[in-house]
Structure formats: structure tokens, C-alpha cells
Design a protein around this motif. Sequence first.
Motif, PDB file in Angstrom:
ATOM      1  N   THR A   1       0.841  -1.196   0.000  1.00 37.77           N
ATOM      2  CA  THR A   1       0.000   0.000   0.000  1.00 37.77           C
ATOM      3  C   THR A   1       0.876   1.246   0.000  1.00 37.77           C
ATOM      4  N   ARG A   2       0.512   2.194  -0.843  1.00 35.94           N
ATOM      5  CA  ARG A   2       1.230   3.466  -0.961  1.00 35.94           C
ATOM      6  C   ARG A   2       0.207   4.601  -0.876  1.00 35.94           C
ATOM      7  N   ALA A   3       0.697   5.819  -0.623  1.00 35.68           N
ATOM      8  CA  ALA A   3      -0.206   6.976  -0.596  1.00 35.68           C
ATOM      9  C   ALA A   3       0.535   8.219  -1.075  1.00 35.68           C
ATOM     10  N   VAL A   4      -0.197   9.059  -1.774  1.00 36.43           N
ATOM     11  CA  VAL A   4       0.264  10.390  -2.150  1.00 36.43           C
ATOM     12  C   VAL A   4      -0.453  11.350  -1.218  1.00 36.43           C
ATOM     13  N   LEU A   5       0.307  12.207  -0.530  1.00 36.91           N
ATOM     14  CA  LEU A   5      -0.263  13.119   0.461  1.00 36.91           C
ATOM     15  C   LEU A   5      -0.195  14.562  -0.031  1.00 36.91           C
TER      16      LEU A   5
ATOM     17  N   ARG B   1      -5.046  16.791  -8.785  1.00 35.90           N
ATOM     18  CA  ARG B   1      -3.576  16.744  -8.751  1.00 35.90           C
ATOM     19  C   ARG B   1      -3.086  15.509  -8.003  1.00 35.90           C
ATOM     20  N   LEU B   2      -3.773  15.153  -6.923  1.00 32.60           N
ATOM     21  CA  LEU B   2      -3.394  13.948  -6.181  1.00 32.60           C
ATOM     22  C   LEU B   2      -3.579  12.694  -7.038  1.00 32.60           C
ATOM     23  N   LEU B   3      -4.712  12.585  -7.727  1.00 35.37           N
ATOM     24  CA  LEU B   3      -4.949  11.420  -8.587  1.00 35.37           C
ATOM     25  C   LEU B   3      -3.941  11.353  -9.725  1.00 35.37           C
ATOM     26  N   THR B   4      -3.625  12.487 -10.314  1.00 34.43           N
ATOM     27  CA  THR B   4      -2.621  12.518 -11.383  1.00 34.43           C
ATOM     28  C   THR B   4      -1.274  12.036 -10.860  1.00 34.43           C
ATOM     29  N   ALA B   5      -0.883  12.535  -9.682  1.00 33.44           N
ATOM     30  CA  ALA B   5       0.397  12.114  -9.093  1.00 33.44           C
ATOM     31  C   ALA B   5       0.395  10.621  -8.770  1.00 33.44           C
ATOM     32  N   ALA B   6      -0.724  10.108  -8.264  1.00 30.97           N
ATOM     33  CA  ALA B   6      -0.809   8.684  -7.940  1.00 30.97           C
ATOM     34  C   ALA B   6      -0.704   7.836  -9.199  1.00 30.97           C
ATOM     35  N   VAL B   7      -1.414   8.208 -10.254  1.00 28.42           N
ATOM     36  CA  VAL B   7      -1.375   7.438 -11.505  1.00 28.42           C
ATOM     37  C   VAL B   7       0.027   7.492 -12.117  1.00 28.42           C
ATOM     38  N   GLU B   8       0.690   8.640 -12.027  1.00 26.98           N
ATOM     39  CA  GLU B   8       2.067   8.735 -12.529  1.00 26.98           C
ATOM     40  C   GLU B   8       2.992   7.815 -11.734  1.00 26.98           C
ATOM     41  N   TRP B   9       2.853   7.801 -10.406  1.00 30.13           N
ATOM     42  CA  TRP B   9       3.679   6.944  -9.552  1.00 30.13           C
ATOM     43  C   TRP B   9       3.407   5.470  -9.879  1.00 30.13           C
ATOM     44  N   ILE B  10       2.144   5.133 -10.044  1.00 29.78           N
ATOM     45  CA  ILE B  10       1.763   3.765 -10.403  1.00 29.78           C
ATOM     46  C   ILE B  10       2.463   3.365 -11.701  1.00 29.78           C
ATOM     47  N   GLY B  11       2.481   4.254 -12.670  1.00 23.27           N
ATOM     48  CA  GLY B  11       3.169   3.979 -13.925  1.00 23.27           C
ATOM     49  C   GLY B  11       4.658   3.783 -13.729  1.00 23.27           C
ATOM     50  N   GLU B  12       5.278   4.616 -12.886  1.00 24.89           N
ATOM     51  CA  GLU B  12       6.703   4.480 -12.596  1.00 24.89           C
ATOM     52  C   GLU B  12       7.021   3.142 -11.930  1.00 24.89           C
TER      53      GLU B  12
END
Length: 85
Positions: free
Chosen positions: A3-7, A59-70
Motif C-alpha cells: 500500500t502506498r499513498a500520495v499526500l 492533482r493527487l490522482l494525477t500524481a498517484a497514476v504517474e507513480w503507479i506507472g513508474e
Amino acid sequence: DTTRAVLAERNGRLIGFVSFELGLDMAKYQPSERKTAMHAIIHEAVVDRQLVGQGIGSRLLTAAVEWIGELGCRDPVDVVAQPLD
């Protein structure tokens, strides 16, 4: 733990977050060629009720989807949103 989170914080105070989990839990819903690929499930997208409408959640969802891709995942699924009291 997968589990990960973008804050998002403002002035040292949590104002929102998106949590997601990596795994193969959604494999049974995937076409046969994707069953062994790592998937991401976005569990929560939460923004402080008083700050809704300012683009924080987007912005949080965009950052999460980018991290998921990485992390090598291409299939974020299952978004559940709720206000943060």
C-alpha cells in the motif's frame, strides 16, 4: 506492504491523500495476457471538505497514476472517493 499513498499538506496539515495498493488481486478480471501483470487499485481519494473544488483531488490522482506507472503498473482501477472531515 504493497500500500502506498500520495499526500497533500498545507501549513503542516494533511489536506488530502490518495491511497493505492499494488498486487494481482484484479487478475481474474483481466484478459489472459494481463493476468500475471502487476495491477494497482486506487482505494481512496480524499480531500478536506473545505478545500473541495480547488483541484487538489485531481492533482493527487494525477500524481498517484504517474507513480503507479513508474512502478510498472498500467491498470489503476476501482476508485472510491469520500470527504475528509
